[in-house]
Scaffold this motif. Structure first.
Motif, PDB file in Angstrom:
ATOM      1  N   GLY A 121       0.787  -1.225   0.000  1.00 19.28           N
ATOM      2  CA  GLY A 121       0.000   0.000   0.000  1.00 19.28           C
ATOM      3  C   GLY A 121       0.819   1.275   0.000  1.00 19.28           C
ATOM      4  N   PHE A 122       2.154   1.152  -0.033  1.00 25.53           N
ATOM      5  CA  PHE A 122       3.004   2.345   0.121  1.00 25.53           C
ATOM      6  C   PHE A 122       2.702   3.423  -0.914  1.00 25.53           C
ATOM      7  N   THR A 123       2.599   3.033  -2.183  1.00 24.64           N
ATOM      8  CA  THR A 123       2.381   4.022  -3.241  1.00 24.64           C
ATOM      9  C   THR A 123       1.096   4.807  -3.017  1.00 24.64           C
ATOM     10  N   LYS A 124       0.015   4.098  -2.740  1.00 24.99           N
ATOM     11  CA  LYS A 124      -1.270   4.769  -2.569  1.00 24.99           C
ATOM     12  C   LYS A 124      -1.293   5.633  -1.309  1.00 24.99           C
ATOM     13  N   TYR A 125      -0.754   5.111  -0.216  1.00 22.79           N
ATOM     14  CA  TYR A 125      -0.732   5.904   1.014  1.00 22.79           C
ATOM     15  C   TYR A 125       0.178   7.127   0.861  1.00 22.79           C
ATOM     16  N   LYS A 126       1.277   6.982   0.137  1.00 22.25           N
ATOM     17  CA  LYS A 126       2.156   8.117  -0.105  1.00 22.25           C
ATOM     18  C   LYS A 126       1.439   9.184  -0.909  1.00 22.25           C
ATOM     19  N   GLU A 127       0.683   8.785  -1.929  1.00 20.51           N
ATOM     20  CA  GLU A 127      -0.080   9.739  -2.731  1.00 20.51           C
ATOM     21  C   GLU A 127      -1.065  10.522  -1.875  1.00 20.51           C
ATOM     22  N   LEU A 128      -1.687   9.837  -0.912  1.00 17.61           N
ATOM     23  CA  LEU A 128      -2.724  10.458  -0.102  1.00 17.61           C
ATOM     24  C   LEU A 128      -2.176  11.266   1.069  1.00 17.61           C
ATOM     25  N   TYR A 129      -1.075  10.770   1.699  1.00 19.21           N
ATOM     26  CA  TYR A 129      -0.646  11.338   2.979  1.00 19.21           C
ATOM     27  C   TYR A 129       0.825  11.691   3.072  1.00 19.21           C
ATOM     28  N   GLY A 130       1.606  11.387   2.042  1.00 18.86           N
ATOM     29  CA  GLY A 130       3.032  11.674   2.097  1.00 18.86           C
ATOM     30  C   GLY A 130       3.833  10.482   2.602  1.00 18.86           C
ATOM     31  N   THR A 131       5.138  10.567   2.403  1.00 23.98           N
ATOM     32  CA  THR A 131       6.018   9.430   2.700  1.00 23.98           C
ATOM     33  C   THR A 131       6.016   9.061   4.179  1.00 23.98           C
ATOM     34  N   GLU A 132       6.150  10.038   5.056  1.00 21.47           N
ATOM     35  CA  GLU A 132       6.260   9.753   6.487  1.00 21.47           C
ATOM     36  C   GLU A 132       5.016   9.046   7.018  1.00 21.47           C
ATOM     37  N   GLU A 133       3.840   9.558   6.644  1.00 21.22           N
ATOM     38  CA  GLU A 133       2.608   8.926   7.116  1.00 21.22           C
ATOM     39  C   GLU A 133       2.429   7.538   6.506  1.00 21.22           C
ATOM     40  N   ALA A 134       2.813   7.376   5.239  1.00 25.40           N
ATOM     41  CA  ALA A 134       2.709   6.065   4.596  1.00 25.40           C
ATOM     42  C   ALA A 134       3.541   5.034   5.352  1.00 25.40           C
ATOM     43  N   LEU A 135       4.739   5.414   5.735  1.00 15.75           N
ATOM     44  CA  LEU A 135       5.593   4.499   6.506  1.00 15.75           C
ATOM     45  C   LEU A 135       4.980   4.194   7.872  1.00 15.75           C
ATOM     46  N   LYS A 136       4.359   5.193   8.486  1.00 14.77           N
ATOM     47  CA  LYS A 136       3.733   4.985   9.795  1.00 14.77           C
ATOM     48  C   LYS A 136       2.538   4.035   9.696  1.00 14.77           C
ATOM     49  N   ILE A 137       1.758   4.178   8.635  1.00 10.51           N
ATOM     50  CA  ILE A 137       0.604   3.291   8.440  1.00 10.51           C
ATOM     51  C   ILE A 137       1.054   1.838   8.366  1.00 10.51           C
ATOM     52  N   LEU A 138       2.078   1.584   7.556  1.00  5.33           N
ATOM     53  CA  LEU A 138       2.546   0.211   7.388  1.00  5.33           C
ATOM     54  C   LEU A 138       3.205  -0.308   8.666  1.00  5.33           C
ATOM     55  N   ALA A 139       3.962   0.534   9.362  1.00  4.31           N
ATOM     56  CA  ALA A 139       4.576   0.116  10.625  1.00  4.31           C
ATOM     57  C   ALA A 139       3.509  -0.215  11.665  1.00  4.31           C
ATOM     58  N   ASN A 140       2.422   0.560  11.673  1.00  3.95           N
ATOM     59  CA  ASN A 140       1.334   0.292  12.605  1.00  3.95           C
ATOM     60  C   ASN A 140       0.702  -1.075  12.354  1.00  3.95           C
ATOM     61  N   GLU A 141       0.585  -1.461  11.089  1.00  8.32           N
ATOM     62  CA  GLU A 141      -0.014  -2.767  10.787  1.00  8.32           C
ATOM     63  C   GLU A 141       0.857  -3.916  11.289  1.00  8.32           C
ATOM     64  N   GLN A 142       2.170  -3.769  11.154  1.00  5.01           N
ATOM     65  CA  GLN A 142       3.058  -4.798  11.688  1.00  5.01           C
ATOM     66  C   GLN A 142       2.919  -4.885  13.200  1.00  5.01           C
ATOM     67  N   LYS A 143       2.867  -3.736  13.866  1.00  2.37           N
ATOM     68  CA  LYS A 143       2.698  -3.704  15.323  1.00  2.37           C
ATOM     69  C   LYS A 143       1.374  -4.338  15.731  1.00  2.37           C
ATOM     70  N   THR A 144       0.324  -4.053  14.949  1.00  3.74           N
ATOM     71  CA  THR A 144      -0.992  -4.618  15.250  1.00  3.74           C
ATOM     72  C   THR A 144      -0.966  -6.132  15.137  1.00  3.74           C
ATOM     73  N   TRP A 145      -0.418  -6.639  14.030  1.00  2.00           N
ATOM     74  CA  TRP A 145      -0.359  -8.090  13.844  1.00  2.00           C
ATOM     75  C   TRP A 145       0.420  -8.758  14.977  1.00  2.00           C
ATOM     76  N   GLU A 146       1.544  -8.189  15.348  1.00  2.00           N
ATOM     77  CA  GLU A 146       2.331  -8.748  16.450  1.00  2.00           C
ATOM     78  C   GLU A 146       1.519  -8.749  17.735  1.00  2.00           C
ATOM     79  N   GLY A 147       0.705  -7.710  17.936  1.00  2.95           N
ATOM     80  CA  GLY A 147      -0.130  -7.640  19.135  1.00  2.95           C
ATOM     81  C   GLY A 147      -1.209  -8.700  19.158  1.00  2.95           C
ATOM     82  N   VAL A 148      -1.823  -8.974  18.005  1.00  2.00           N
ATOM     83  CA  VAL A 148      -2.836 -10.028  17.920  1.00  2.00           C
ATOM     84  C   VAL A 148      -2.225 -11.374  18.286  1.00  2.00           C
ATOM     85  N   VAL A 149      -1.094 -11.703  17.674  1.00 10.88           N
ATOM     86  CA  VAL A 149      -0.450 -12.992  17.923  1.00 10.88           C
ATOM     87  C   VAL A 149      -0.018 -13.099  19.383  1.00 10.88           C
TER      88      VAL A 149
END
Length: 509
Positions: free
Chosen positions: A141-169
């Motif tokens: 999703g990096f390209t689309k999130y970058k288009e919508l919110y910029g590079t920094e926010e795109a990276l934060k969105i993806l990092a949050n998903e990894q953190k979320t998955w780790e939390g579920v497990v």
């Protein structure tokens, strides 16, 4: 509200529809993980958005709901009568509402009374109807999130998903939750040279921007891609860690813990309206009224029924999940070993095998025939929130096509043939700008929301729901650690407000 402002809403709405169409145009960018299930329909997009409360009867039953028909939590009511007051009322018993309630109750300063209201059976909305996949978006999703919110926010969105998955497990393992957890490699399989080229560029751009690609295995040799994926014609494969689970069972576990901490759970209690003013709200139901200073909306696709200001921002969208029993040639030791996103220029499939239980395959995503489902909805806008639909033939036909042409399941040399057994429906809360709406409801002090998860809640809610609880208890947005673009604001809601809703709200002002 001025006519000028209403006109600006309508103009903005049109630009948002254009963005939504571009999001699903694989010629420009791959869909973020979770957005595979969108699809487009001009007939539907041209109509005002209809929303409402969950269907009261006749709803379809997902695999998860079929498997727990004797569980007493399904129709649990902690007390025979509704309490007259409560410190907090949470509306919606999916994973968002359930985890928010637990987070409040186990905080250092918990509310004295928390009531969780559910319109139907426990966890019978999107959480109880998904395909059981928790797949963090590592890069796609990096390209689309970058288009919508910029590079920094795109990276934060993806990092949050990894953190979320780790939390579920971590939660499932720490509490030994019996929910059929599987942890293993999920595969993104690119099925044409064009989409493989787009994937390669997205991956390279993500890496160049500082994205962590250390957990992703990339295969670009076609012969090897076909071998790994077992899909004829595969061009490339990207693999990383994800999970499958029984979503209803994890929600049940969360609610059991909350009940031990004093939660009052009331199923079959739909909220009809909310009246009152700042920190003094009255929750109306057919069983009575509850006065409370704090209301938490965890209603996702149905948010607009009680929060008309979310119409346009959160769009209910029906979706199908197909249950498939693979042929003998894909059973036992030859069964699929991974979950999938199978991506074509015309649509994509998700495949979630039940690895740790019965081996059944669950197909979701937006198969090439997804627009036919949306056109069907366009014929009657009430279908936006109608989850009674089963076995929608065009979507099932697309699943069969993948089975025939991709996995070559037809006419196995021995054993049983593939069985396309059953398909159920659920209502996804599509976000107009791809990310959820979390935080205080603007202009309604004491009301809070966490909704619009865009078909991707399993990879977001385990961080978003506890964060919402923190906000309710007085933390700042910065304290939550969530991406800034997740925060609900008046400007963000107005940017996407449906023109009909804007007219209605304007008349009330």
């Amino acid at each position: 509200m001025s006519l000028t402002k209403l006109s600006s809403f309508r103009a903005i709405g049109k630009s948002v529809d254009t963005v939504r169409m571009n999001v699903n145009n694989i010629k420009e960018a791959l869909p973020p993980v979770g957005d595979e299930g969108t699809g487009t329909s001009k007939a539907l997009d041209d109509q005002p958005i209809t929303t409402g409360r969950p269907l009261e009867k006749g709803m379809s039953l997902s695999l998860w709901l079929q498997s727990v028909r004797n569980n007493p939590l399904l129709n649990h009511r902690t007390t025979e009568e509704l309490p007259k007051t409560a410190d907090v009322v949470v509306i919606g018993s999916g994973i968002t509402g359930s985890l928010t309630a637990l987070s409040l109750l186990q905080s250092s300063n918990p509310p004295k009374s928390v009531v969780l209201l559910e319109a139907r059976e426990l966890c019978s909305g999107a959480t109880g109807r998904n395909a059981g996949h928790c797949k963090p978006d590592q890069w796609r999703g990096f390209t689309k999130y970058k288009e919508l919110y910029g590079t920094e926010e795109a990276l934060k969105i993806l990092a949050n998903e990894q953190k979320t998955w780790e939390g579920v497990v971590q939660y499932i393992k720490e509490h030994k939750v019996d929910c059929d957890l599987w942890v293993g490699k999920t595969l993104d399989v690119l099925m044409t040279d064009d989409v493989a080229a787009i994937a390669a560029k997205t991956f390279a751009d993500y890496k160049e921007a500082g994205g962590d690609v250390s957990k992703i295995q990339v295969t670009i040799d076609q012969q090897e891609a076909e071998k790994i994926s077992r899909l004829k014609g595969a061009k490339a494969v990207y693999a990383w860690d994800a999970s499958n689970l029984h979503p209803w069972k994890i929600v049940a576990h969360i609610n059991k813990r909350s009940l031990d901490l004093g939660l009052n759970l009331q199923t079959w209690t739909p909220v009809t309206r909310i009246t009152g003013s700042s920190n003094n709200w009255k929750i109306h139901t057919d069983r009575g009224e509850i006065n409370t200073p704090v209301v938490i909306h965890a209603t996702n696709a149905y948010a607009g029924a009680l929060l008309p200001e979310t119409k346009g921002a959160i769009r209910p969208c029906p979706h199908m999940c197909n249950k498939v029993l693979p042929p003998s040639t894909f059973a036992g030791s030859q069964s699929l070993k991974n979950s999938y996103a199978v991506i074509y220029p015309t649509g994509s499939y998700t495949i979630n095998p039940r690895f740790t239980s019965d081996g059944i395959l669950l197909f979701g995503g937006a198969a090439p025939n997804q627009p036919k489902l949306l056109d069907y909805v366009a014929e009657d806008q009430s279908r936006r929130i109608d989850d009674s639909l089963t076995n929608f033939e065009p979507v099932t036909d697309a699943v069969k096509k993948l089975g025939t042409e991709g996995f070559e399941w037809d006419n196995p040399e021995r054993g049983s043939e593939v069985l396309y057994d059953y398909a159920w429906s659920g209502i996804i809360g599509r976000s107009a700008d791809q990310v959820p709406f979390i935080g205080a409801v603007p202009g309604k002090e004491g009301q809070w929301m966490c909704a619009g998860h865009n078909g991707h809640g399993m990879a977001r809610i385990f961080t978003c729901a506890p964060a919402l609880a923190e906000l309710v208890l007085g933390s700042t947005w910065q304290d939550t650690g969530l991406p800034n673009c997740f925060q609900v604001t008046k400007e963000r809601l107005e940017r996407h407000l449906d023109a009909e809703a804007a007219t209605s709200l304007g008349a009330k002002l």
